[in-house]
Design a protein around this motif. Structure first.
Motif, mmCIF file in Angstrom:
data_model
loop_
_atom_site.group_PDB
_atom_site.id
_atom_site.type_symbol
_atom_site.label_atom_id
_atom_site.label_comp_id
_atom_site.label_asym_id
_atom_site.label_seq_id
_atom_site.Cartn_x
_atom_site.Cartn_y
_atom_site.Cartn_z
ATOM 1 N N ASP A 170 0.981 -1.463 0.172
ATOM 2 C CA ASP A 170 0.169 -0.076 0.069
ATOM 3 C C ASP A 170 1.367 1.440 0.349
ATOM 4 O O ASP A 170 0.114 2.317 -0.560
ATOM 5 C CB ASP A 170 -0.709 -0.148 1.563
ATOM 6 N N LEU A 171 2.239 1.049 0.576
ATOM 7 C CA LEU A 171 3.119 2.160 0.645
ATOM 8 C C LEU A 171 3.984 2.586 -0.541
ATOM 9 O O LEU A 171 4.660 2.880 -0.258
ATOM 10 C CB LEU A 171 3.573 2.352 2.280
ATOM 11 N N GLU A 172 4.264 1.411 -1.341
ATOM 12 C CA GLU A 172 4.893 1.206 -2.408
ATOM 13 C C GLU A 172 5.184 2.530 -3.831
ATOM 14 O O GLU A 172 3.685 3.252 -4.035
ATOM 15 C CB GLU A 172 5.205 0.022 -3.506
ATOM 16 N N GLY A 173 5.722 3.136 -4.405
ATOM 17 C CA GLY A 173 5.642 3.963 -4.649
ATOM 18 C C GLY A 173 6.981 3.701 -6.276
ATOM 19 O O GLY A 173 6.429 2.241 -6.892
ATOM 20 N N GLY A 174 7.778 4.685 -6.942
ATOM 21 C CA GLY A 174 8.070 4.018 -7.951
ATOM 22 C C GLY A 174 8.887 5.217 -8.140
ATOM 23 O O GLY A 174 10.439 5.196 -6.956
ATOM 24 N N GLU A 175 9.865 5.650 -9.248
ATOM 25 C CA GLU A 175 11.084 6.723 -9.322
ATOM 26 C C GLU A 175 10.256 7.547 -8.958
ATOM 27 O O GLU A 175 9.472 8.239 -8.747
ATOM 28 C CB GLU A 175 10.621 6.362 -11.268
ATOM 29 N N PRO A 176 11.689 8.362 -8.516
ATOM 30 C CA PRO A 176 11.181 9.882 -7.948
ATOM 31 C C PRO A 176 10.452 10.924 -8.721
ATOM 32 O O PRO A 176 8.957 11.471 -8.325
ATOM 33 C CB PRO A 176 12.662 10.854 -8.418
ATOM 34 N N ALA A 177 9.479 10.916 -9.892
ATOM 35 C CA ALA A 177 8.741 11.668 -10.764
ATOM 36 C C ALA A 177 7.581 11.383 -10.051
ATOM 37 O O ALA A 177 6.526 11.934 -9.142
ATOM 38 C CB ALA A 177 8.929 11.715 -11.751
ATOM 39 N N GLU A 178 7.125 10.070 -10.113
ATOM 40 C CA GLU A 178 6.257 9.107 -9.405
ATOM 41 C C GLU A 178 5.982 9.667 -8.378
ATOM 42 O O GLU A 178 4.288 9.723 -7.399
ATOM 43 C CB GLU A 178 5.711 7.585 -9.789
ATOM 44 N N ASN A 179 6.390 8.955 -7.006
ATOM 45 C CA ASN A 179 6.873 9.794 -5.872
ATOM 46 C C ASN A 179 6.435 11.187 -5.519
ATOM 47 O O ASN A 179 5.784 11.551 -4.814
ATOM 48 C CB ASN A 179 8.006 9.384 -5.063
ATOM 49 N N ALA A 180 6.688 11.946 -6.308
ATOM 50 C CA ALA A 180 6.479 13.191 -6.120
ATOM 51 C C ALA A 180 5.588 13.682 -6.691
ATOM 52 O O ALA A 180 4.733 14.288 -5.996
ATOM 53 C CB ALA A 180 8.199 14.268 -6.944
ATOM 54 N N GLU A 181 4.955 12.719 -7.570
ATOM 55 C CA GLU A 181 3.362 12.841 -7.849
ATOM 56 C C GLU A 181 2.432 12.969 -7.012
ATOM 57 O O GLU A 181 0.982 13.008 -6.651
ATOM 58 C CB GLU A 181 2.882 12.941 -9.679
ATOM 59 N N ILE A 182 2.955 11.299 -6.128
ATOM 60 C CA ILE A 182 1.718 10.838 -5.268
ATOM 61 C C ILE A 182 2.184 11.635 -3.813
ATOM 62 O O ILE A 182 1.027 12.214 -3.082
ATOM 63 C CB ILE A 182 2.492 9.545 -4.751
ATOM 64 N N ILE A 183 3.347 12.636 -3.530
ATOM 65 C CA ILE A 183 2.932 12.809 -1.968
ATOM 66 C C ILE A 183 2.125 14.603 -2.762
ATOM 67 O O ILE A 183 1.387 15.724 -2.175
ATOM 68 C CB ILE A 183 4.847 14.019 -1.845
ATOM 69 N N ARG A 184 2.530 14.997 -3.924
ATOM 70 C CA ARG A 184 1.613 16.254 -4.597
ATOM 71 C C ARG A 184 -0.173 15.807 -4.255
ATOM 72 O O ARG A 184 -1.084 16.759 -3.790
ATOM 73 C CB ARG A 184 1.991 16.576 -5.276
ATOM 74 N N SER A 185 -0.301 14.905 -4.784
ATOM 75 C CA SER A 185 -1.500 14.336 -4.317
ATOM 76 C C SER A 185 -2.182 14.442 -2.580
ATOM 77 O O SER A 185 -3.085 14.506 -2.366
ATOM 78 C CB SER A 185 -2.006 13.077 -5.180
ATOM 79 N N VAL A 186 -0.833 13.868 -2.296
ATOM 80 C CA VAL A 186 -1.491 13.898 -0.799
ATOM 81 C C VAL A 186 -1.712 15.154 -0.013
ATOM 82 O O VAL A 186 -3.141 15.593 0.346
ATOM 83 C CB VAL A 186 -0.289 12.311 0.546
ATOM 84 N N PHE A 187 -1.137 15.820 -0.194
ATOM 85 C CA PHE A 187 -0.795 17.058 -0.128
ATOM 86 C C PHE A 187 -1.750 18.411 -0.326
ATOM 87 O O PHE A 187 -1.545 19.126 -0.120
ATOM 88 C CB PHE A 187 0.828 17.735 -0.168
ATOM 89 N N ALA A 188 -2.337 17.349 -1.137
ATOM 90 C CA ALA A 188 -3.223 18.763 -2.149
ATOM 91 C C ALA A 188 -5.116 18.699 -0.619
ATOM 92 O O ALA A 188 -6.029 18.962 -1.029
ATOM 93 C CB ALA A 188 -3.741 18.293 -3.274
ATOM 94 N N GLY A 189 -5.473 17.243 0.187
ATOM 95 C CA GLY A 189 -5.710 16.851 1.331
ATOM 96 C C GLY A 189 -7.033 16.147 0.109
ATOM 97 O O GLY A 189 -6.651 15.798 -0.809
ATOM 98 N N GLY A 190 -8.052 16.209 1.191
ATOM 99 C CA GLY A 190 -9.191 15.062 0.285
ATOM 100 C C GLY A 190 -8.850 14.249 0.478
ATOM 101 O O GLY A 190 -8.219 13.319 1.817
#
Length: 264
Positions: A170-190
């Motif tokens: 459930d916590l898996e990411g990928g390449e740096p660009a993908e991980n950055a998008e995951i962080i942005r998505s979580v930080f956006a709330g909701g």
């Protein structure tokens, strides 16, 4: 240092800490932060960055010149070395309140003893089911260090705080660009902020808030961090961090009203 391929929680939690008014200096792999638009600053720019954004990232080779000579060797070896142990203890900020993760249970007591002897006022050294971070995959083993009490072993149980259990997958990411998008998505709330990754960021941030003295317990810190994360405020903090660090790197003046939660 654990070899897990996940979304880089320390970077995310560090930014979340800053959004909770907890000034933070962070020292770790820069790949995801660079994808988030954050510049790698030199020693002269760290204090201004913390003052303006509430957070700064210290890229180890910029602060420990000898490290530059061993980086190629470490990469070629492809295995853990003594530098995986030394790195977390060499934060050039000289912080007295620390949230540290170790890749092995065998290192908990050693780190606790060293951190205590280094004069820590309050610290948590954690290990959770093979991870060097807190996560709702299971109960974490930890050593808590206080100025007067010294190191002591404790357990941190996310499920006892009402956090749904998750798996490493459930916590898996990928390449740096993908991980950055995951962080942005979580930080956006909701909804994203309430999932396994959002809960893990909030849990680690909550532990840091407890260590810093802004929360009475890890659980109370988790509640604080989770509420702020769901609000979407963390994304503004990220944008401020990126803007301030880039301006400092380029030698541009900072706006006088720059502060946490506002873009420069």
């Amino acid at each position: 240092g654990v070899g897990a391929r996940w979304y880089e929680d320390p970077s995310a939690s560090a930014i979340r800490d800053a959004n909770s008014s907890c000034p933070h200096s962070h020292q770790r792999n820069p790949s995801v932060l660079q994808r988030l638009g954050i510049a790698l600053l030199g020693p002269d720019h760290i204090a201004p960055c913390i003052q303006a954004a509430g957070i700064a990232f210290m890229f180890a080779p910029n602060f420990h010149p000898a490290m530059k000579h061993v980086v190629p060797i470490r990469q070629a070896l492809g295995m853990r070395t003594v530098f995986n142990i030394l790195g977390p203890l060499l934060n050039p900020a000289g912080a007295k309140r620390l949230m540290l993760g170790v890749y092995s249970l065998d290192l908990l007591d050693t780190f606790g003893s060293v951190v205590h002897k280094l004069g820590a006022e309050h610290a948590l050294i954690v290990h959770c089911c093979g991870l060097d971070e807190l996560a709702a995959v299971g109960v974490a083993d930890a050593v808590e260090v206080t100025k007067d009490g010294g190191p002591k072993r404790i357990k941190i149980d996310p499920q006892a705080m009402g956090i749904p259990q998750c798996t490493i997958k459930d916590l898996e990411g990928g390449e740096p660009a993908e991980n950055a998008e995951i962080i942005r998505s979580v930080f956006a709330g909701g909804e994203a902020a309430s999932g396994a990754i959002g809960n893990t960021i909030a849990l680690n941030t909550g532990a840091a808030l407890y260590v810093y003295g802004l929360a009475d317990s890890v659980e109370a810190g988790f509640r604080m961090a989770s509420d702020k994360l769901k609000s979407g405020d963390a994304l503004a903090t990220l944008e401020t961090f990126a803007s301030v660090s880039t301006s400092l790197e380029n030698g541009e003046p900072l706006l006088k009203n720059t502060r946490i939660g506002e873009t420069a």
